[in-house]
Design a protein around this motif. Structure first.
Motif, PDB file in Angstrom:
ATOM      1  N   LYS A 102       0.833  -1.200   0.000  1.00  0.00           N
ATOM      2  CA  LYS A 102       0.000   0.000   0.000  1.00  0.00           C
ATOM      3  C   LYS A 102       0.869   1.252   0.000  1.00  0.00           C
ATOM      4  N   ALA A 103       1.944   1.252   0.786  1.00  0.00           N
ATOM      5  CA  ALA A 103       2.841   2.406   0.832  1.00  0.00           C
ATOM      6  C   ALA A 103       3.541   2.615  -0.500  1.00  0.00           C
ATOM      7  N   VAL A 104       3.955   1.514  -1.137  1.00  0.00           N
ATOM      8  CA  VAL A 104       4.648   1.615  -2.427  1.00  0.00           C
ATOM      9  C   VAL A 104       3.707   2.161  -3.497  1.00  0.00           C
ATOM     10  N   VAL A 105       2.488   1.628  -3.559  1.00  0.00           N
ATOM     11  CA  VAL A 105       1.524   2.077  -4.573  1.00  0.00           C
ATOM     12  C   VAL A 105       1.139   3.532  -4.336  1.00  0.00           C
ATOM     13  N   LYS A 106       0.956   3.891  -3.076  1.00  0.00           N
ATOM     14  CA  LYS A 106       0.603   5.274  -2.748  1.00  0.00           C
ATOM     15  C   LYS A 106       1.696   6.239  -3.189  1.00  0.00           C
ATOM     16  N   ALA A 107       2.965   5.835  -3.004  1.00  0.00           N
ATOM     17  CA  ALA A 107       4.089   6.703  -3.363  1.00  0.00           C
ATOM     18  C   ALA A 107       4.337   6.744  -4.865  1.00  0.00           C
ATOM     19  N   LYS A 108       3.807   5.776  -5.579  1.00  0.00           N
ATOM     20  CA  LYS A 108       4.100   5.669  -7.012  1.00  0.00           C
ATOM     21  C   LYS A 108       3.492   6.819  -7.813  1.00  0.00           C
ATOM     22  N   LEU A 109       2.207   7.116  -7.600  1.00  0.00           N
ATOM     23  CA  LEU A 109       1.518   8.166  -8.370  1.00  0.00           C
ATOM     24  C   LEU A 109       0.659   9.035  -7.444  1.00  0.00           C
ATOM     25  N   PRO A 110       1.268   9.773  -6.540  1.00  0.00           N
ATOM     26  CA  PRO A 110       0.455  10.587  -5.625  1.00  0.00           C
ATOM     27  C   PRO A 110      -0.121  11.812  -6.323  1.00  0.00           C
ATOM     28  N   GLY A 111      -1.257  12.280  -5.800  1.00  0.00           N
ATOM     29  CA  GLY A 111      -1.814  13.561  -6.224  1.00  0.00           C
ATOM     30  C   GLY A 111      -2.324  13.627  -7.638  1.00  0.00           C
ATOM     31  N   CYS A 112      -2.807  12.524  -8.197  1.00  0.00           N
ATOM     32  CA  CYS A 112      -3.344  12.564  -9.558  1.00  0.00           C
ATOM     33  C   CYS A 112      -4.679  13.316  -9.598  1.00  0.00           C
ATOM     34  N   PHE A 113      -4.989  13.852 -10.754  1.00  0.00           N
ATOM     35  CA  PHE A 113      -6.255  14.550 -10.953  1.00  0.00           C
ATOM     36  C   PHE A 113      -7.427  13.600 -10.721  1.00  0.00           C
ATOM     37  N   HIS A 114      -7.287  12.355 -11.198  1.00  0.00           N
ATOM     38  CA  HIS A 114      -8.311  11.336 -10.974  1.00  0.00           C
ATOM     39  C   HIS A 114      -7.652   9.970 -11.143  1.00  0.00           C
ATOM     40  N   TYR A 115      -8.215   8.958 -10.452  1.00  0.00           N
ATOM     41  CA  TYR A 115      -7.728   7.583 -10.543  1.00  0.00           C
ATOM     42  C   TYR A 115      -8.844   6.698 -11.115  1.00  0.00           C
ATOM     43  N   LEU A 116      -8.628   6.176 -12.321  1.00  0.00           N
ATOM     44  CA  LEU A 116      -9.545   5.211 -12.908  1.00  0.00           C
ATOM     45  C   LEU A 116      -8.936   3.834 -12.692  1.00  0.00           C
ATOM     46  N   ILE A 117      -9.640   2.976 -11.960  1.00  0.00           N
ATOM     47  CA  ILE A 117      -9.110   1.663 -11.611  1.00  0.00           C
ATOM     48  C   ILE A 117      -9.892   0.589 -12.355  1.00  0.00           C
ATOM     49  N   ALA A 118      -9.167  -0.214 -13.124  1.00  0.00           N
ATOM     50  CA  ALA A 118      -9.767  -1.350 -13.821  1.00  0.00           C
ATOM     51  C   ALA A 118      -9.800  -2.545 -12.868  1.00  0.00           C
ATOM     52  N   THR A 119     -10.977  -3.138 -12.683  1.00  0.00           N
ATOM     53  CA  THR A 119     -11.106  -4.216 -11.696  1.00  0.00           C
ATOM     54  C   THR A 119     -12.362  -5.043 -11.942  1.00  0.00           C
ATOM     55  N   PHE A 120     -12.283  -6.341 -11.601  1.00  0.00           N
ATOM     56  CA  PHE A 120     -13.479  -7.185 -11.639  1.00  0.00           C
ATOM     57  C   PHE A 120     -14.071  -7.360 -10.246  1.00  0.00           C
ATOM     58  N   THR A 169     -12.586   6.113  -9.210  1.00  0.00           N
ATOM     59  CA  THR A 169     -13.736   5.362  -9.715  1.00  0.00           C
ATOM     60  C   THR A 169     -13.276   3.983 -10.173  1.00  0.00           C
ATOM     61  N   LEU A 170     -14.175   3.016 -10.045  1.00  0.00           N
ATOM     62  CA  LEU A 170     -13.906   1.633 -10.448  1.00  0.00           C
ATOM     63  C   LEU A 170     -14.614   1.330 -11.756  1.00  0.00           C
ATOM     64  N   HIS A 171     -13.945   0.556 -12.601  1.00  0.00           N
ATOM     65  CA  HIS A 171     -14.479   0.238 -13.926  1.00  0.00           C
ATOM     66  C   HIS A 171     -14.129  -1.201 -14.290  1.00  0.00           C
ATOM     67  N   PRO A 172     -14.951  -1.847 -15.120  1.00  0.00           N
ATOM     68  CA  PRO A 172     -14.601  -3.196 -15.573  1.00  0.00           C
ATOM     69  C   PRO A 172     -13.245  -3.197 -16.279  1.00  0.00           C
ATOM     70  N   PRO A 173     -12.556  -4.325 -16.268  1.00  0.00           N
ATOM     71  CA  PRO A 173     -11.224  -4.380 -16.883  1.00  0.00           C
ATOM     72  C   PRO A 173     -11.242  -3.997 -18.364  1.00  0.00           C
ATOM     73  N   VAL A 174     -10.135  -3.406 -18.809  1.00  0.00           N
ATOM     74  CA  VAL A 174      -9.960  -3.105 -20.232  1.00  0.00           C
ATOM     75  C   VAL A 174      -9.496  -4.381 -20.931  1.00  0.00           C
ATOM     76  N   LEU A 175     -10.248  -4.791 -21.942  1.00  0.00           N
ATOM     77  CA  LEU A 175      -9.961  -6.036 -22.649  1.00  0.00           C
ATOM     78  C   LEU A 175      -9.553  -5.758 -24.085  1.00  0.00           C
ATOM     79  N   ARG A 176      -8.565  -6.503 -24.575  1.00  0.00           N
ATOM     80  CA  ARG A 176      -8.132  -6.301 -25.956  1.00  0.00           C
ATOM     81  C   ARG A 176      -9.243  -6.745 -26.919  1.00  0.00           C
ATOM     82  N   PRO A 177      -9.304  -6.170 -28.100  1.00  0.00           N
ATOM     83  CA  PRO A 177     -10.394  -6.480 -29.037  1.00  0.00           C
ATOM     84  C   PRO A 177     -10.502  -7.958 -29.359  1.00  0.00           C
ATOM     85  N   GLU A 178      -9.361  -8.659 -29.395  1.00  0.00           N
ATOM     86  CA  GLU A 178      -9.381 -10.080 -29.729  1.00  0.00           C
ATOM     87  C   GLU A 178     -10.129 -10.892 -28.677  1.00  0.00           C
ATOM     88  N   ILE A 179     -10.054 -10.462 -27.413  1.00  0.00           N
ATOM     89  CA  ILE A 179     -10.799 -11.150 -26.352  1.00  0.00           C
ATOM     90  C   ILE A 179     -12.291 -10.835 -26.479  1.00  0.00           C
TER      91      ILE A 179
END
Length: 366
Positions: free
Chosen positions: A155-173, A184-194
């Motif tokens: 959690k500390a590493v991820v927090k330090a990686k990109l602090p203070g962003c304008f917005h965080y869009l998280i891809a998740t199932f 905000t949470l959003h369904p995963p981004v899938l390649r067109p072939e899938i």
């Protein structure tokens, strides 16, 4: 039309596979310059065209042994990479882009250099990845049980990686109950072939490993008696190699997707990209996360919690047999999962870009 600097983490291929879709979408309406490291550069380089450039930079790498992250060797490898030219190349790329491209906004898929560029130049940075779920979601105790210390470090590493962003869009199932602001949470981004694939239930197991050091796995698979199509463990292959019920395959994207589409089940680590593709195609997964990779552990725990697969600390005959016995139950759990392509995340990204580029917009300080 905006000028967008897009940073892509080069460790593993998941970031590049997702970013290919997002970059292709953005470049239809905007000028986009991509900065990316590692194998991901070659994968994204084929996208280059008018209004879209792909630039290689140095990035961090991870050393694996026996399906475990080796922290000390990882530090040494990255210090050596930086000393032998990594940092000078990044500094040069920094000034070249500052002088020639002058981006209006940055989008980062867990890539630090592009985020630093945004902060130093006072322009908005938008985060699009799956990793931020570790820090920006509130996870129940049973999901992190036994890995509390690793969770706090991750959690500390991820927090330090990109602090203070304008917005965080998280891809998740999966969806933790509480989130931090500007998230905000959003369904995963899938390649067109899938998205174009129509799943069929075959008898073979698709086995994918990002680490070549898991030496015990082949014998476990052999003793299962099931047809196993194995990717990743033998990187020297240039053609298929049959060994009893094991079919060793060199990586080919069309062949891999066909094997996934027709698999009876998947055996892999905790990689988010393959896991999200398996969930979308309703393929049960036995997830054996790389040790000390908490984000993979989190993915696998939620996969099991939702009834989409099984999480295991290691794989042996009993674990694999138990997973195979549960396939009908897991298939019923997966039948309830649906998503409408990539529309949700891409629509939110367009909306967020419009806000970030509006009068007086600036990246938050925390």
């Amino acid at each position: 039309m905006a000028r967008i600097l897009y940073g892509v983490a080069g460790e593993g291929m998941g970031h590049a596979i997702r970013s290919r879709v997002v970059i292709d979408h953005l470049s239809r309406s905007h000028d986009v310059q991509v900065v990316v490291s590692g194998r991901a550069h070659g994968y994204l380089k084929s996208l280059e065209r008018a209004r879209l450039g792909v630039n290689k930079i140095w990035g961090l790498s991870i050393v694996y042994e026996d399906n475990e992250v080796r922290n000390f060797r990882t530090v040494l490898a990255n210090v050596k990479g930086a000393a032998l030219g990594g940092w000078p190349r990044n500094v040069k790329a920094y000034f070249d882009l500052a002088r020639e491209f002058r981006p209006d906004v940055v989008v980062s898929d867990f890539e630090s250099w592009s985020h630093l560029f945004a902060r130093m130049h006072g322009i908005p940075c938008i985060s699009v990845d799956n990793n931020q779920i570790v820090n920006r979601g509130d996870h129940p105790p049973e999901v992190i049980a036994g890995h509390e210390a690793e969770y706090l470090v991750a959690k500390a590493v991820v927090k330090a990686k990109l602090p203070g962003c304008f917005h965080y869009l998280i891809a998740t199932f999966f969806q933790p109950e509480r989130l931090k602001r500007r998230t905000t949470l959003h369904p995963p981004v899938l390649r067109p072939e899938i998205l174009a694939s129509r799943p069929e239930r075959g008898e073979h197991l698709l086995v994918y490993q990002t680490s070549t050091s898991n030496e015990a796995l082949p014998e476990v698979l052999r003793r299962s008696g099931r047809e196993c199509r194995v990717y990743g463990l033998r990187r020297d292959l240039v053609a298929d190699a049959r060994d009893g019920n094991l079919l060793w395959r060199p990586f080919s994207e069309p062949v891999f997707i066909e094997d996934l589409r027709t698999a009876g089940a998947v055996v892999s680590g905790g990689s988010f990209t393959l896991m999200s593709e398996a969930v979308y195609l309703h393929k049960p997964m036995l997830a054996v996360p790389v040790k000390r990779q908490f984000e993979q552990i989190l993915n696998a725990r939620y996969l099991e919690r939702l009834g989409y697969g099984v999480a295991a600390g290691s794989i042996d005959d009993a674990v694999l047999a138990g997973f195979l016995a549960r396939l009908p139950e897991l298939e019923r759990g997966l039948a309830a999962y649906h998503q409408d392509g990539n529309r949700d995340l891409l629509a939110k990204l367009d909306e967020t870009l419009a806000r970030a580029l509006g009068p007086g917009a600036a990246a938050p300080l925390a």
